[in-house]
Design an enzyme around this catalytic site. Sequence first.
Site, PDB file in Angstrom:
ATOM      1  N   SER A   1      41.766  48.183  53.578  1.00 22.48           N
ATOM      2  CA  SER A   1      41.976  49.628  53.689  1.00 22.48           C
ATOM      3  C   SER A   1      41.000  50.393  52.806  1.00 22.48           C
ATOM      4  CB  SER A   1      43.417  49.972  53.293  1.00 22.48           C
ATOM      5  OG  SER A   1      44.324  49.470  54.232  1.00 22.48           O
TER       6      SER A   1
ATOM      7  N   ASP B   1      42.076  47.816  59.753  1.00 23.65           N
ATOM      8  CA  ASP B   1      41.708  47.599  58.356  1.00 23.65           C
ATOM      9  C   ASP B   1      42.833  46.941  57.560  1.00 23.65           C
ATOM     10  OD1 ASP B   1      43.536  49.628  57.851  1.00 23.65           O
ATOM     11  OD2 ASP B   1      42.104  50.998  56.934  1.00 23.65           O
ATOM     12  N   ASP B   2      43.971  46.708  58.199  1.00 23.75           N
ATOM     13  CA  ASP B   2      45.106  46.099  57.512  1.00 23.75           C
ATOM     14  C   ASP B   2      45.061  44.576  57.558  1.00 23.75           C
ATOM     15  OD1 ASP B   2      46.524  48.496  56.752  1.00 23.75           O
ATOM     16  OD2 ASP B   2      46.937  48.782  58.874  1.00 23.75           O
TER      17      ASP B   2
ATOM     18  N   ASN C   1      47.162  51.710  62.236  1.00 21.24           N
ATOM     19  CA  ASN C   1      47.157  51.598  60.788  1.00 21.24           C
ATOM     20  C   ASN C   1      48.564  51.772  60.229  1.00 21.24           C
ATOM     21  OD1 ASN C   1      45.477  51.470  58.291  1.00 21.24           O
ATOM     22  ND2 ASN C   1      46.418  53.455  57.919  1.00 21.24           N
TER      23      ASN C   1
ATOM     24  N   SER D   1      46.898  55.407  64.205  1.00 20.70           N
ATOM     25  CA  SER D   1      47.537  55.295  62.903  1.00 20.70           C
ATOM     26  C   SER D   1      49.003  55.661  63.028  1.00 20.70           C
ATOM     27  CB  SER D   1      46.856  56.221  61.877  1.00 20.70           C
ATOM     28  OG  SER D   1      45.485  55.888  61.722  1.00 20.70           O
TER      29      SER D   1
END
Length: 325
Positions: free
Chosen positions: A36, A4-5, A111, A144
Site C-alpha cells: 500500500s 496493492d494489498d 482496495n 476501492s
Amino acid sequence: MNNDDGFGAGNIREFYRILKEAGHDVLMVAPATQQSAQGGRSDFTTEANLTAPTQYGIIPAGAPSIGTDPNDSNIWYYNGTPAACTFVALDYVLPRYYPDWTPDLLVSGPNFGINAGPFVWTLSGTAGATYSAVERSVPAIAFSGSNPSIPYMNITNTSNPATWTAAISAKIVQQFVDATPEGAAILPLGYGVNVNIPVLESDTMPDVVASRMTGDADVDEAVYNETSGLFTWANIEPKAAGVNVCYNGDCSLPGETFAVENGAVSISVFTVDYDAPSIPYTKLVTAKFAPLVAGNGTTTYKKRAAAAAGGLKKRAVSSREMNRA
C-alpha cells in the site's frame, strides 16, 4: 488483475472468483506482499528469490521472486510494487505464458479502504497499478472498498463485506463490458475510471453516482508531538482549496469523497493527460515564461523536435491501429 494489498488479500481473491464464475478470462499478477501507499512507484526486486515468505506464508522464502499460487496457475505473485506488477504482467507473464491473450481491461483492487480525492490518488498503489496500465494503452478501472483487511483463506461464506465489495465491483465491470460494442475498446485511449465503494451492511447495491475527484477531498497536514518529538498526519481542516479547485471535467458533479461518505458508490473518470486546460489561468502562467521561449534562438532543439515529431506520428498511428484491432 492487480492490487496493492497483496495477491492473498480477501477482496482481490473474491473479485477474481466472481469474475471467473461470470465467464471472464482473468489473470492475476499482484504483489507478493502488502504494498500500500506506493503510488505509481515502479520498484523491481533485485533478488531472484524471495528472502522472506510471501503474504500469509503462501509461498516460502527461497522460492522464485515471481511465480504462481500453488492452487491456481492463473494467480501470479511478483515481489515488486503494484506498478511493477502491471509491467511484469504486460511484458513477461502475458507474452511468455499467455501468447494468445490480449488484455481488454486491467482491474485493480478492490482496495481495503477508499482511494478518494487527488491527494490519496497520488499515494495509492491501487491507483498506481491502474494508471500504469492506462499509460500503456490498456483500459483500466481502480476499485476501492470501505471494508477492513481480511486474508482470503479466512473467508468462509459469501455473506461478508469482502464478497459484497467484490460483487459490486464485478457488476460495474460487467456494465462496462455490456455497454461496449463487439471489438471496441472498453475505454478510450488514455482514459481510466476510479470506483469507490462505501461501507456495506448487506449485498444490496447502493446508489451509484457519477463523481469527480475534486470536491470535499482531503489532504494531509503534519502534526508534531511535543512529547515524542515525532510527526504524524491528519486531514487538514478546513479542507484545502488547492486540492479541491475544479478546472477540468464537469464541476457540477459531486466529489467522490462526499459521495462515498454519504453511502453511494462513486465512479469518476480520469485521463493521464495532466496538461492544464486551455483557460485564462493557463495563459497567465505561460505568459510568465514567454520571454524565455521567445529568446530561444538556437536551432538544435528545433531539429531534434522535428525528428522526434516524425517518430511520434508513427507511434501514434501504430497505437490507433492496435486499438482498432
